[in-house]
Write a protein that holds these residues in place. Structure first.
Motif, PDB file in Angstrom:
ATOM      1  N   LYS A 119       0.902  -1.028  -0.294  1.00  0.00           N
ATOM      2  CA  LYS A 119       0.288  -0.417   0.579  1.00  0.00           C
ATOM      3  C   LYS A 119       0.874   1.240   0.254  1.00  0.00           C
ATOM      4  N   ALA A 148       2.648   2.963   3.263  1.00  0.00           N
ATOM      5  CA  ALA A 148       3.308   1.503   3.944  1.00  0.00           C
ATOM      6  C   ALA A 148       4.803   1.452   4.287  1.00  0.00           C
ATOM      7  N   SER A 149       5.449   1.411   5.897  1.00  0.00           N
ATOM      8  CA  SER A 149       6.740   0.669   6.028  1.00  0.00           C
ATOM      9  C   SER A 149       6.830  -0.463   6.691  1.00  0.00           C
ATOM     10  N   SER A 150       8.159  -0.587   6.959  1.00  0.00           N
ATOM     11  CA  SER A 150       8.614  -1.467   7.840  1.00  0.00           C
ATOM     12  C   SER A 150       9.874  -1.175   8.321  1.00  0.00           C
ATOM     13  N   SER A 168       9.625   1.835   1.965  1.00  0.00           N
ATOM     14  CA  SER A 168       8.604   2.677   2.456  1.00  0.00           C
ATOM     15  C   SER A 168       8.267   1.956   1.140  1.00  0.00           C
TER      16      SER A 168
END
Length: 196
Positions: A151, A154-156, A172
């Motif tokens: 999406k 969204a990030s991690s 990201s």
């Protein structure tokens, strides 16, 4: 993507620990009596049948809760498939008991729309390892990442160890191609190693 099928449970219930391992003489009288089918078994049966009926469908796993063993009882499940290039796709569906006679029958139907897609953590860790290795000299790089949902925005954060030093890289999402379930992303330092 609608996929509908029917599962006949025959001897399958016995493998779930719900009866003997021998073939019954009469399905009516010898069928095991159960109150519910464990969720893990529901998912296993649904995935096996989906793969058998739809050879073009990507393999994966179906996660389901326990299913009450009565006609018209149903549960919502999610099929997760791993595609090439680390792509992961999740599709919801419904499993319904259509008969409890003999060994019973289940009906499995996947929804038309996917729930979500993204990038598997292992694939992301490989990309982060390459990214960090190009920016830092001085030793082996080990990255650990979690699943990144496809999406925009969204990030991690991935945990990275470079020559014994701990750092963090934020990944990201910059764009997605929903038709191919592809996620584009960029990486930047959240916590830089001293060597960077």
């Amino acid at each position: 993507m609608r996929a509908a099928l029917v599962l006949v449970l025959a001897v399958v219930l016995t493998a779930a620990g719900c009866g003997s391992t021998e073939e019954p003489q009469s399905a009516e009288s010898d069928a095991p009596r159960i109150d519910f089918l464990p969720g893990a078994r529901v998912g296993e049966l649904a995935e096996k049948q989906l793969e058998a009926e739809h050879a073009e469908m990507a393999t994966g796993a179906v996660d389901c809760p326990d299913l009450e063993w009565e006609v018209d009882a149903s549960v919502r499940c999610v099929k997760t498939s791993e595609l090439s290039d680390g792509r992961r796709v999740r599709v919801p569906g419904t499993v319904t008991v259509t008969s409890t006679e003999g060994y019973g029958t289940l009906h499995v139907e996947l929804d038309d729309a996917i729930a979500e897609f993204g990038v598997d953590g292992r694939h992301l860790a490989d990309d982060v390892t390459t990214w960090v290795s190009r920016r830092v000299r001085g030793g082996p790089v080990l990255a650990t990442c979690s699943y990144l949902v496809g999406k925009p925005g969204a990030s991690s954060v991935c945990k990275v160890v470079v020559a014994g030093e701990h750092c963090r890289v934020r990944v990201s999402v910059t764009g997605v191609d929903a038709g191919d379930f592809r996620t584009r992303y960029r990486m930047d330092w959240k916590v830089r190693p001293k060597a960077a």
